[in-house]
Write a protein that holds these residues in place. Structure first.
Motif, PDB file in Angstrom:
ATOM      1  N   PHE A 150       3.253   3.318 -13.852  1.00 37.58           N
ATOM      2  CA  PHE A 150       1.936   3.683 -14.115  1.00 37.58           C
ATOM      3  C   PHE A 150       1.400   3.091 -15.493  1.00 37.58           C
ATOM      4  N   ALA A 151       2.301   3.153 -16.650  1.00 37.49           N
ATOM      5  CA  ALA A 151       1.896   2.521 -17.659  1.00 37.49           C
ATOM      6  C   ALA A 151       1.580   1.047 -17.686  1.00 37.49           C
ATOM      7  N   ASP A 152       2.442   0.415 -16.838  1.00 41.01           N
ATOM      8  CA  ASP A 152       2.385  -1.037 -16.896  1.00 41.01           C
ATOM      9  C   ASP A 152       0.839  -1.470 -16.225  1.00 41.01           C
ATOM     10  N   VAL A 153       0.422  -0.519 -15.458  1.00 40.23           N
ATOM     11  CA  VAL A 153      -0.860  -0.856 -14.746  1.00 40.23           C
ATOM     12  C   VAL A 153      -2.064  -0.728 -15.511  1.00 40.23           C
ATOM     13  N   GLY A 154      -2.094   0.682 -15.940  1.00 38.54           N
ATOM     14  CA  GLY A 154      -2.997   1.193 -16.873  1.00 38.54           C
ATOM     15  C   GLY A 154      -4.366   1.687 -16.141  1.00 38.54           C
ATOM     16  N   LYS A 155      -4.943   2.657 -16.593  1.00 39.41           N
ATOM     17  CA  LYS A 155      -6.217   3.499 -16.227  1.00 39.41           C
ATOM     18  C   LYS A 155      -7.308   2.510 -15.454  1.00 39.41           C
TER      19      LYS A 155
ATOM     20  N   GLY B 158       6.310   5.393  -6.718  1.00 41.87           N
ATOM     21  CA  GLY B 158       7.481   4.906  -6.072  1.00 41.87           C
ATOM     22  C   GLY B 158       7.225   3.580  -5.531  1.00 41.87           C
ATOM     23  N   LEU B 159       6.101   3.274  -5.038  1.00 40.25           N
ATOM     24  CA  LEU B 159       5.447   1.774  -4.646  1.00 40.25           C
ATOM     25  C   LEU B 159       5.622   1.064  -6.271  1.00 40.25           C
ATOM     26  N   LEU B 160       5.120   1.530  -7.097  1.00 35.14           N
ATOM     27  CA  LEU B 160       5.068   0.842  -8.197  1.00 35.14           C
ATOM     28  C   LEU B 160       6.459   0.165  -8.834  1.00 35.14           C
ATOM     29  N   SER B 161       7.315   1.274  -8.682  1.00 35.89           N
ATOM     30  CA  SER B 161       8.941   1.033  -8.967  1.00 35.89           C
ATOM     31  C   SER B 161       9.345   0.201  -8.273  1.00 35.89           C
ATOM     32  N   HIS B 162       9.050  -0.080  -6.793  1.00 36.93           N
ATOM     33  CA  HIS B 162       9.651  -0.848  -5.958  1.00 36.93           C
ATOM     34  C   HIS B 162       9.402  -2.447  -6.652  1.00 36.93           C
ATOM     35  N   TYR B 163       8.235  -2.557  -7.051  1.00 32.15           N
ATOM     36  CA  TYR B 163       7.885  -3.841  -7.777  1.00 32.15           C
ATOM     37  C   TYR B 163       8.355  -3.872  -9.494  1.00 32.15           C
ATOM     38  N   GLY B 164       9.099  -3.242  -9.809  1.00 29.86           N
ATOM     39  CA  GLY B 164       9.680  -3.147 -11.180  1.00 29.86           C
ATOM     40  C   GLY B 164       8.418  -2.637 -12.188  1.00 29.86           C
ATOM     41  N   MET B 165       7.707  -1.909 -11.668  1.00 27.65           N
ATOM     42  CA  MET B 165       6.543  -1.526 -12.637  1.00 27.65           C
ATOM     43  C   MET B 165       6.390   0.106 -12.746  1.00 27.65           C
TER      44      MET B 165
ATOM     45  N   GLU C 199       0.692  -1.307   0.101  1.00 27.24           N
ATOM     46  CA  GLU C 199      -0.069   0.070   0.003  1.00 27.24           C
ATOM     47  C   GLU C 199       0.891   1.289   0.004  1.00 27.24           C
ATOM     48  N   ALA C 200       0.211   2.309  -0.462  1.00 23.79           N
ATOM     49  CA  ALA C 200       0.831   3.517  -0.538  1.00 23.79           C
ATOM     50  C   ALA C 200      -0.282   4.507   0.407  1.00 23.79           C
ATOM     51  N   TYR C 201       0.029   4.604   1.790  1.00 27.25           N
ATOM     52  CA  TYR C 201      -1.157   5.215   2.675  1.00 27.25           C
ATOM     53  C   TYR C 201      -0.285   6.266   3.360  1.00 27.25           C
ATOM     54  N   ILE C 202      -0.888   7.567   3.016  1.00 29.52           N
ATOM     55  CA  ILE C 202      -0.568   8.805   3.697  1.00 29.52           C
ATOM     56  C   ILE C 202      -1.383   9.404   4.757  1.00 29.52           C
ATOM     57  N   CYS C 203      -1.056   9.718   5.927  1.00 30.61           N
ATOM     58  CA  CYS C 203      -2.077  10.190   6.858  1.00 30.61           C
ATOM     59  C   CYS C 203      -1.333  11.129   7.888  1.00 30.61           C
TER      60      CYS C 203
ATOM     61  N   THR D 294      -2.035  16.182  -4.998  1.00 24.58           N
ATOM     62  CA  THR D 294      -2.193  14.977  -6.162  1.00 24.58           C
ATOM     63  C   THR D 294      -0.851  14.658  -6.385  1.00 24.58           C
ATOM     64  N   GLN D 295       0.059  15.747  -6.669  1.00 25.28           N
ATOM     65  CA  GLN D 295       1.574  15.294  -7.159  1.00 25.28           C
ATOM     66  C   GLN D 295       2.079  14.500  -6.152  1.00 25.28           C
ATOM     67  N   ARG D 296       2.023  14.933  -4.920  1.00 26.55           N
ATOM     68  CA  ARG D 296       2.699  14.063  -3.843  1.00 26.55           C
ATOM     69  C   ARG D 296       2.158  12.632  -3.710  1.00 26.55           C
ATOM     70  N   PHE D 297       0.891  12.439  -3.945  1.00 27.55           N
ATOM     71  CA  PHE D 297       0.247  11.146  -3.872  1.00 27.55           C
ATOM     72  C   PHE D 297       0.574  10.555  -4.993  1.00 27.55           C
ATOM     73  N   ALA D 298       0.690  10.834  -6.237  1.00 25.50           N
ATOM     74  CA  ALA D 298       1.102  10.305  -7.462  1.00 25.50           C
ATOM     75  C   ALA D 298       2.488   9.837  -7.327  1.00 25.50           C
ATOM     76  N   SER D 299       3.352  10.817  -6.673  1.00 28.02           N
ATOM     77  CA  SER D 299       4.785  10.433  -6.574  1.00 28.02           C
ATOM     78  C   SER D 299       4.887   9.085  -5.596  1.00 28.02           C
ATOM     79  N   SER D 300       4.255   9.174  -4.542  1.00 26.85           N
ATOM     80  CA  SER D 300       3.953   8.072  -3.623  1.00 26.85           C
ATOM     81  C   SER D 300       3.835   6.668  -4.300  1.00 26.85           C
ATOM     82  N   VAL D 301       2.592   6.802  -4.989  1.00 23.43           N
ATOM     83  CA  VAL D 301       2.157   5.544  -5.666  1.00 23.43           C
ATOM     84  C   VAL D 301       3.218   5.145  -6.567  1.00 23.43           C
TER      85      VAL D 301
END
Length: 203
Positions: free
Chosen positions: A67-72, A58-65, A26-30, A49-56
């Motif tokens: 945004f384009a790999d997941v898709g809308k 980073g999470l995908l990057s950790h798993y070698g993915m 998860e990417a969870y910010i509180c 929105t920019q900070r949250f997008a960056s957090s997500v």
């Protein structure tokens, strides 16, 4: 990140049946208290929105993915992300929505489908109950989903409507899982990638 397993796999010392769902990470910010403790059910008012997008991202990057790999269509959020908040200076054909703002940073989002909240919770409860029982598909949660572990035990049934969840429950993380399960149960998604000898769907 939520996955549905298309074949039996070994994960974290458990044998997980085909058709099960796994909350992987998860990417969870509180909000954070001065002593460093997290306020799980209180948002961070400085979040953009920019900070949250960056957090997500980073999470995908950790798993070698990316945004384009997941898709809308496999990135599900509360349907409120598509609600119009106004219009840009470009004119009436450019509505302001959170989804459009996220898209500026490469984070394409689909709003969750409209459906009964109570039905979604019942489906999620059935999957949680089925986990580790007689080989039935269930819902499994990894240790990396910290907010889900911290808040899900407090997501109890509403006294006036037992089929639904208590309205004041700390349900942000549980809601995120429910949105994915609801979208998938309506057969709106079917993207698969090979991982570790099986095929999984990433959301």
């Amino acid at each position: 990140m939520v996955e549905v397993i298309d074949d039996w796999i070994e994960l974290g010392g458990k044998t997980i049946p085909r058709g099960s769902w796994v909350c992987l990470d998860e990417a969870y910010i509180c909000s954070i208290q001065p002593d460093g403790s997290k306020e799980w059910n209180r948002g961070d008012r400085s979040l953009t929105t920019q900070r949250f997008a960056s957090s997500v991202g980073g999470l995908l990057s950790h798993y070698g993915m990316s945004f384009a790999d997941v898709g809308k269509r496999r990135t599900i959020m509360d349907s409120a992300v598509t609600a119009q908040l106004g219009y840009t200076q470009e004119g009436w054909d450019a509505p302001v929505t959170l989804a459009n703002d996220f898209a500026r940073y490469g984070f394409q989002i689909t709003g969750s489908p409209k459906s009964s909240r109570a039905v979604g919770w019942q489906f999620m409860k059935q999957l949680l109950y089925a986990a580790d029982r007689d080989g039935a598909p269930g819902l499994y949660i990894s240790e990396f989903c910290e907010s889900l572990w911290q808040t899900l035990p407090y997501c109890i049934s509403d006294e006036k409507n037992p089929e639904d969840m208590e309205k004041t429950a700390p349900d942000h993380s549980a809601d995120a899982v429910r949105y994915v399960l609801t979208a998938a149960s309506q057969k709106q998604h079917g993207w698969r990638v090979p991982v570790g000898g099986c095929r999984i769907r990433i959301y």
